[in-house]
Design an enzyme around this catalytic site. Structure first.
Site, mmCIF file in Angstrom:
data_model
loop_
_atom_site.group_PDB
_atom_site.id
_atom_site.type_symbol
_atom_site.label_atom_id
_atom_site.label_comp_id
_atom_site.label_asym_id
_atom_site.label_seq_id
_atom_site.Cartn_x
_atom_site.Cartn_y
_atom_site.Cartn_z
ATOM 1 N N CYS A 2 3.220 10.921 0.862
ATOM 2 C CA CYS A 2 2.821 12.321 0.698
ATOM 3 C C CYS A 2 2.454 12.996 2.023
ATOM 4 C CB CYS A 2 1.626 12.404 -0.225
ATOM 5 S SG CYS A 2 1.861 11.581 -1.781
ATOM 6 N N ARG A 27 8.597 11.851 5.923
ATOM 7 C CA ARG A 27 7.670 10.833 5.434
ATOM 8 C C ARG A 27 8.129 10.245 4.106
ATOM 9 N NH1 ARG A 27 2.088 11.523 7.437
ATOM 10 N NH2 ARG A 27 1.343 10.762 5.447
ATOM 11 N N TRP A 74 5.002 11.828 -2.983
ATOM 12 C CA TRP A 74 5.776 10.605 -3.237
ATOM 13 C C TRP A 74 5.088 9.945 -4.419
ATOM 14 C CZ3 TRP A 74 5.431 5.233 -3.332
ATOM 15 C CH2 TRP A 74 6.629 4.535 -3.137
ATOM 16 N N ASN A 98 -3.427 13.007 -0.604
ATOM 17 C CA ASN A 98 -2.650 11.838 -0.172
ATOM 18 C C ASN A 98 -3.492 10.605 -0.448
ATOM 19 O OD1 ASN A 98 -0.779 13.489 0.934
ATOM 20 N ND2 ASN A 98 -1.067 12.833 3.056
ATOM 21 N N GLY A 99 -2.856 9.523 -0.876
ATOM 22 C CA GLY A 99 -3.613 8.280 -1.067
ATOM 23 C C GLY A 99 -3.668 7.900 -2.525
ATOM 24 N N GLU A 485 16.566 -8.059 10.429
ATOM 25 C CA GLU A 485 16.463 -6.620 10.680
ATOM 26 C C GLU A 485 17.800 -5.927 10.378
ATOM 27 O OE1 GLU A 485 14.358 -4.472 10.945
ATOM 28 O OE2 GLU A 485 15.273 -2.783 11.953
ATOM 29 N N LYS A 489 18.167 -2.956 7.655
ATOM 30 C CA LYS A 489 18.725 -1.641 7.997
ATOM 31 C C LYS A 489 19.893 -1.343 7.067
ATOM 32 C CE LYS A 489 16.560 -0.298 10.006
ATOM 33 N NZ LYS A 489 15.264 -0.368 10.620
ATOM 34 N N GLU A 492 18.652 -0.494 3.438
ATOM 35 C CA GLU A 492 17.962 0.782 3.248
ATOM 36 C C GLU A 492 18.899 1.969 3.419
ATOM 37 O OE1 GLU A 492 14.526 1.315 5.771
ATOM 38 O OE2 GLU A 492 15.454 0.292 7.437
ATOM 39 N N HIS A 508 21.843 -24.490 2.723
ATOM 40 C CA HIS A 508 20.794 -24.713 1.718
ATOM 41 C C HIS A 508 20.801 -23.634 0.648
ATOM 42 C CE1 HIS A 508 19.313 -27.918 4.236
ATOM 43 N NE2 HIS A 508 19.450 -27.095 5.263
ATOM 44 N N LYS A 607 8.542 7.128 5.131
ATOM 45 C CA LYS A 607 8.400 6.765 6.538
ATOM 46 C C LYS A 607 7.031 6.157 6.802
ATOM 47 C CE LYS A 607 9.821 6.758 10.818
ATOM 48 N NZ LYS A 607 10.772 5.665 11.104
HETATM 49 C C1 F6R Z 1 12.550 0.068 8.041
HETATM 50 C C2 F6R Z 1 11.249 0.644 8.183
HETATM 51 C C3 F6R Z 1 10.116 0.022 7.446
HETATM 52 C C4 F6R Z 1 8.870 0.025 8.319
HETATM 53 C C5 F6R Z 1 7.670 -0.471 7.509
HETATM 54 C C6 F6R Z 1 6.419 -0.558 8.362
HETATM 55 O O1 F6R Z 1 13.509 0.753 8.777
HETATM 56 O O2 F6R Z 1 11.085 1.610 8.871
HETATM 57 O O3 F6R Z 1 10.423 -1.250 7.017
HETATM 58 O O4 F6R Z 1 9.089 -0.778 9.419
HETATM 59 O O5 F6R Z 1 7.435 0.400 6.449
HETATM 60 O O6 F6R Z 1 6.098 0.679 8.881
HETATM 61 P P1 F6R Z 1 5.187 0.841 10.170
HETATM 62 O O7 F6R Z 1 5.904 0.236 11.310
HETATM 63 O O8 F6R Z 1 4.995 2.312 10.305
HETATM 64 O O9 F6R Z 1 3.906 0.121 9.866
#
Ligand code: F6R
Length: 612
Positions: A2, A27, A74, A98-99, A485, A489, A492, A508, A607
């Site tokens: 949010c 976000r 959100w 928010n929260g 990673e 990527k 997502e 395995h 985000k």
């Molecule tokens: C993936 C991504 C998320 C963040 C995760 C932690 O591309 O961005 O997996 O890495 O939500 O977020 P931060 O780094 O802001 O604690």
């Protein structure tokens, strides 16, 4: 997750609120709304869906009002529809939040038995109704009664939150409070703007104040203040200068923020290293707070690194750096697991938390756990003055600038840069100097440029992956977390199934599903595990898997076992993970684009993950 914006001043509030919401879209959210005080009544508009729909639905509204609050939601409690969108109205007040309010259900039951009617499924409406319930029963001027009601409600709710609210009784002011979710305010010439993060404020000012936890904000046209709950006195909040400018949050001609951020990586790494690299064998990396840094690491015997998602993969990579260079025991954990286990700490342990946003709820809770255990802590955050940065003992900031694309790219490579510099520096402090590795870091921006010059190739290969049944990313050593990673990527951005595996683990389990419909992205630069990775590739090939290899430039041997080959510049062990991350970002990008996905805002993702 949010986002919140508020404005009170001489200007028309609505455009400022809507511009702020657009800047907070990154976000992650699923509905949006605003409320304006229109003199004796509220004008409220809420919509499920994008901020643009809110903008379109409100063109004829709010043409003169000078005070308002707005929100992107959100969904946590209640589906993402108009009824559950914020702001929520309760009697004389309207509120955005928010929260999470953890005990909302008990409070709701209590309020219902006291005759309060609810219109949504949200915990936010419970907070609003609770404040209104107490406001009606509080004494003093309308402002005093409202502040008393907010304080009384705060004492009853459990959770973490940031709220802004308007009251018809106190027409020219915005009230708010942050309790574990940030609020930032800025005094402008013509008014005051408040938001959940600096992106919504930066077009107006880089002078901001991070509101203190638990102190009630009262913002009017000419000034904002907070009220200390102990002394009951109002005071101003320290102003800080933010080194971000509005053009840094524009696409600058790129088709998406993510593509811009991918291409910024050579510059981000250069900025992170700039003026800090040692010049002689005697000197160390030049951190901003050198004395505190030396003190922190003086007697350390164990380092714990905690993070979520992409930041966790950076932590996993750093485990190899700390062990190999600094000969220091390093443990890595996912914040949401760490915080609910009962971790046992050895003496002389330091805990580092890594977070792009600096607001991730689980990472913040992990930091609190470490502090409660009496351990020294440090953070690696990208957002300056974020909660995690402020609450950690020592900060090693990444200098990636604002990252708007939800999928993290430049913040990840900046984290890896800081972590490798840190591990090298700690190695030096512990009597294992690695000067050549520092020199390898220095040439990294040039090598990143070389990698990016092949971006078209990676994007095209990415496109070809869209019809595969599953994509498997494999690697050994530091290439293992990079494989994880790459898979993250890919998932997502494309919403397709992808997994990351340690190459040695293939036998395995995952080898069972290898067939021509499976693409295996193998990370195999020339390192000490190279030969072993090649034999894993042979095993995949024998089972018909389609192999795409990321290998060192000019490696003819590996080409023979690969269907496609992506070359990386020849580089040192410590910089390979940073270089290898780039093609994986672009493969995912190319595939997502071919599938027509929303690259900057993949569905369901946020985000800044401010709830656990
Ligand atoms: C993936 C991504 C998320 C963040 C995760 C932690 O591309 O961005 O997996 O890495 O939500 O977020 P931060 O780094 O802001 O604690």
């Amino acid at each position: 997750m949010c986002g919140i914006v508020g404005y009170v001043g001489q200007k028309t509030a609505k455009p400022i609120l809507l511009d702020g919401l657009s800047r907070l879209e990154y976000r992650g959210y699923d509905s949006a709304g605003f409320a304006l005080n229109s003199g004796g009544k509220f004008t409220v508009q809420r919509n499920a869906g994008p901020v643009q729909e809110l903008i379109d639905a409100s063109t004829h509204m709010g043409l003169s009002e000078k005070i308002g609050i707005a929100h992107t939601r959100w969904a946590t409690h209640g589906v993402p529809n108009e009824l559950n969108a914020h702001p929520h109205r309760a009697g004389q007040i309207v509120l955005v939040h928010n929260g999470i309010i953890e005990n909302y259900s008990q409070i709701k039951t209590r309020l219902i038995s006291a005759g309060v009617e609810f219109h949504s499924q949200t915990d936010t409406e419970v907070f609003a109704q609770l404040i209104e319930y107490h406001r009606k029963r509080s004494e003093g001027t309308p402002e005093e009664a409202l502040i008393h009601a907010i304080e009384t409600a705060m004492a009853e709710v459990e959770g973490h939150y940031a709220i802004l609210l308007l009251s018809l009784d106190v027409p020219g002011k915005i009230f708010g409070v942050q309790f574990g979710a940030p609020l930032v305010a800025s005094q402008l010439k013509d008014g005051c703007v408040i938001a959940s993060d600096i992106q919504a404020i930066i077009p107006y000012s880089n002078q901001v104040s991070f509101l203190p936890k638990g102190e009630i904000l009262v913002a009017a046209e000419g000034k904002f203040e907070v009220r200390d709950p102990k002394t009951k006195k109002f005071h101003s909040v320290k102003t800080e200068t933010i080194d971000w400018s509005a053009d840094k949050v524009e696409k600058n001609g790129y088709e998406s923020f993510m593509l811009k951020e991918i291409f910024q990586q050579p510059m981000v790494v250069a900025d992170t290293l700039s003026g800090r690299l040692p010049t002689t064998e005697e000197s160390n990396f030049i951190w901003d707070n050198l004395e505190a840094h030396r003190e922190l690491w003086k007697n350390v015997q164990h380092v714990y690194l905690i993070a979520c998602g992409t930041s966790y993969h950076a932590a996993m990579t750093a485990e190899y750096f700390f062990e190999k260079w600094a000969k220091l025991e390093c443990r890595v954990d996912i914040a949401s697991e760490f915080r609910y286990r009962n971790p046992v700490f050895q003496p002389n342990t330091v805990v580092g938390v890594i977070s792009q946003s600096g607001e991730t709820a689980d990472t913040l809770a992990a930091l609190h756990l470490a502090k409660e255990a009496g351990l020294p802590t440090f953070s690696i955050c990208n957002v300056p003055n974020s909660t995690i940065a402020r609450e950690s003992g020592l900060q090693y900031p990444t200098k990636a600038g604002p990252e708007i694309g939800v999928a993290s790219t430049k913040a990840f490579t900046a984290q890896l840069t800081v972590l490798s510099a840190l591990a090298l520096d700690v190695a030096h402090l512990r009597g294992h100097p690695q000067l050549t590795s520092f020199r390898d870091l220095a040439r990294l921006p040039f090598d990143l440029d070389k990698v990016l010059s092949q971006s078209e190739t990676y994007l095209k290969i990415g496109e070809t992956l869209k019809d595969k049944r599953i994509i498997l990313f494999v690697g050994r050593g530091t290439m293992y977390p990079i494989a994880l990673e790459g898979a993250l990527k890919f998932k997502e951005l494309t919403y397709l199934p992808a997994e990351g595996f340690a190459a040695g683990e293939l036998k395995h389990g995952p080898i069972a599903y290898i067939d021509p419909q499976v693409s295996i992205i193998t990370l195999a630069p020339k390192d000490e595990w190279y030969a072993k990775t090649i034999s894993n590739m042979e095993e995949i090939r024998a089972r018909g898997g389609h192999i795409i290899t990321l290998g060192t430039d000019g490696d003819t041997e590996i080409k023979k076992v690969s269907h496609e080959f992506i070359s990386l510049p020849e580089s040192a062990w410590g910089t390979q993970p940073i270089l290898a991350a780039i093609p994986l970002q672009l493969l995912a990008y190319g595939c997502a684009k071919a599938l027509g996905r929303n690259i900057d805002k993949p569905r369901n993702l946020a985000k800044s993950v401010t709830v656990e």
